[in-house]
Design a protein around this motif. Structure first.
Motif, PDB file in Angstrom:
ATOM      1  N   TRP A 151       5.503  -4.772  -2.885  1.00  0.00           N
ATOM      2  CA  TRP A 151       5.693  -5.128  -1.482  1.00  0.00           C
ATOM      3  C   TRP A 151       6.316  -3.949  -0.748  1.00  0.00           C
ATOM      4  O   TRP A 151       7.299  -3.371  -1.209  1.00  0.00           O
ATOM      5  CB  TRP A 151       6.606  -6.346  -1.357  1.00  0.00           C
ATOM      6  CG  TRP A 151       5.978  -7.617  -1.831  1.00  0.00           C
ATOM      7  CD1 TRP A 151       6.082  -8.172  -3.072  1.00  0.00           C
ATOM      8  CD2 TRP A 151       5.134  -8.487  -1.073  1.00  0.00           C
ATOM      9  NE1 TRP A 151       5.360  -9.332  -3.134  1.00  0.00           N
ATOM     10  CE2 TRP A 151       4.769  -9.556  -1.918  1.00  0.00           C
ATOM     11  CE3 TRP A 151       4.656  -8.470   0.236  1.00  0.00           C
ATOM     12  CZ2 TRP A 151       3.950 -10.596  -1.490  1.00  0.00           C
ATOM     13  CZ3 TRP A 151       3.846  -9.504   0.663  1.00  0.00           C
ATOM     14  CH2 TRP A 151       3.490 -10.550  -0.195  1.00  0.00           C
ATOM     15  N   ARG A 197       7.319  -2.592   3.438  1.00  0.00           N
ATOM     16  CA  ARG A 197       7.552  -3.090   4.785  1.00  0.00           C
ATOM     17  C   ARG A 197       7.583  -1.921   5.755  1.00  0.00           C
ATOM     18  O   ARG A 197       7.868  -0.782   5.371  1.00  0.00           O
ATOM     19  CB  ARG A 197       8.838  -3.900   4.870  1.00  0.00           C
ATOM     20  CG  ARG A 197      10.121  -3.118   4.625  1.00  0.00           C
ATOM     21  CD  ARG A 197      11.308  -4.059   4.564  1.00  0.00           C
ATOM     22  NE  ARG A 197      12.566  -3.362   4.372  1.00  0.00           N
ATOM     23  CZ  ARG A 197      13.723  -3.955   4.137  1.00  0.00           C
ATOM     24  NH1 ARG A 197      13.776  -5.295   4.046  1.00  0.00           N
ATOM     25  NH2 ARG A 197      14.823  -3.245   3.983  1.00  0.00           N
ATOM     26  N   ARG A 226       6.491   3.518   6.224  1.00  0.00           N
ATOM     27  CA  ARG A 226       6.416   2.357   5.347  1.00  0.00           C
ATOM     28  C   ARG A 226       7.324   2.594   4.132  1.00  0.00           C
ATOM     29  O   ARG A 226       7.327   3.686   3.564  1.00  0.00           O
ATOM     30  CB  ARG A 226       4.967   2.156   4.910  1.00  0.00           C
ATOM     31  CG  ARG A 226       4.673   0.844   4.271  1.00  0.00           C
ATOM     32  CD  ARG A 226       3.168   0.637   4.152  1.00  0.00           C
ATOM     33  NE  ARG A 226       2.542   0.514   5.471  1.00  0.00           N
ATOM     34  CZ  ARG A 226       1.282   0.146   5.648  1.00  0.00           C
ATOM     35  NH1 ARG A 226       0.514  -0.140   4.595  1.00  0.00           N
ATOM     36  NH2 ARG A 226       0.771   0.055   6.860  1.00  0.00           N
ATOM     37  N   VAL A 252       9.754  -2.060  -1.090  1.00  0.00           N
ATOM     38  CA  VAL A 252      10.809  -3.054  -1.200  1.00  0.00           C
ATOM     39  C   VAL A 252      10.980  -3.480  -2.660  1.00  0.00           C
ATOM     40  O   VAL A 252      12.081  -3.509  -3.193  1.00  0.00           O
ATOM     41  CB  VAL A 252      10.487  -4.283  -0.331  1.00  0.00           C
ATOM     42  CG1 VAL A 252      11.517  -5.377  -0.550  1.00  0.00           C
ATOM     43  CG2 VAL A 252      10.412  -3.889   1.135  1.00  0.00           C
ATOM     44  N   ASP A 263      16.035  -6.719   7.825  1.00  0.00           N
ATOM     45  CA  ASP A 263      14.858  -7.019   7.017  1.00  0.00           C
ATOM     46  C   ASP A 263      13.635  -7.297   7.897  1.00  0.00           C
ATOM     47  O   ASP A 263      12.519  -7.454   7.384  1.00  0.00           O
ATOM     48  CB  ASP A 263      15.107  -8.236   6.125  1.00  0.00           C
ATOM     49  CG  ASP A 263      16.167  -7.991   5.069  1.00  0.00           C
ATOM     50  OD1 ASP A 263      17.005  -8.889   4.856  1.00  0.00           O
ATOM     51  OD2 ASP A 263      16.157  -6.895   4.462  1.00  0.00           O
ATOM     52  N   TYR A 300       5.456  -6.981   6.471  1.00  0.00           N
ATOM     53  CA  TYR A 300       5.472  -6.836   5.023  1.00  0.00           C
ATOM     54  C   TYR A 300       4.029  -6.792   4.491  1.00  0.00           C
ATOM     55  O   TYR A 300       3.191  -7.619   4.862  1.00  0.00           O
ATOM     56  CB  TYR A 300       6.234  -7.991   4.381  1.00  0.00           C
ATOM     57  CG  TYR A 300       7.734  -7.838   4.495  1.00  0.00           C
ATOM     58  CD1 TYR A 300       8.376  -7.988   5.721  1.00  0.00           C
ATOM     59  CD2 TYR A 300       8.516  -7.513   3.391  1.00  0.00           C
ATOM     60  CE1 TYR A 300       9.756  -7.818   5.844  1.00  0.00           C
ATOM     61  CE2 TYR A 300       9.885  -7.347   3.487  1.00  0.00           C
ATOM     62  CZ  TYR A 300      10.504  -7.499   4.723  1.00  0.00           C
ATOM     63  OH  TYR A 300      11.867  -7.322   4.834  1.00  0.00           O
TER      64      TYR A 300
END
Length: 129
Positions: free
Chosen positions: A36, A38, A45, A48, A89, A93
């Motif tokens: 993943w 984000r 980018r 995660v 956060d 994603y």
């Protein structure tokens, strides 16, 4: 044809939880490194969390202790359980799949998103009060 389809993004309050899903077709997630990433507008980018082909979890410092990555091999689906969400956060994603060795740097300053061959379209996570 390979497809990765994310879902589960939403708007939540700080401290809330979300579970993202990434359903794969035309591709066996368990054969490769999957992860993943984000991204927020104007920023690069960032990785995660990732999971190796043998099921080992890898986490960026920002995610460790709050996020948990898992994979259902029977369903060929990748998950990201996110707890104690914070405003920072907030991002789009993406799930991605790449060669097995790509997991070694995921979540570190050495990571290279361009090493991942396949990407989903993204799912938006927004954390605000």
């Amino acid at each position: 044809q390979v497809q990765l389809v994310e879902s589960g993004g939403d708007s939540v309050h700080p401290g809330g939880s979300l579970r993202l899903s990434c359903a794969a077709s035309g591709y066996t997630l368990a054969d490769r490194c999957t992860g993943w990433f984000r991204q927020v507008p104007g920023k690069e980018r960032e990785g995660v969390a990732g999971i190796t082909h043998f099921g080992g979890g890898i986490y960026a410092d920002s995610a460790r202790g709050r996020f948990s990555i898992s994979r259902d091999d029977a369903e060929n689906t990748l998950y990201l359980q996110m707890n104690d969400l914070k405003p920072e956060d907030t991002a789009m994603y993406y799930c991605a799949a790449g060669p097995r060795w790509a997991c070694s740097a995921l979540g570190t300053s050495r990571e290279r998103p361009d090493e991942f061959d396949y990407w989903g379209q993204g799912t938006q996570v927004t954390v605000s009060s």
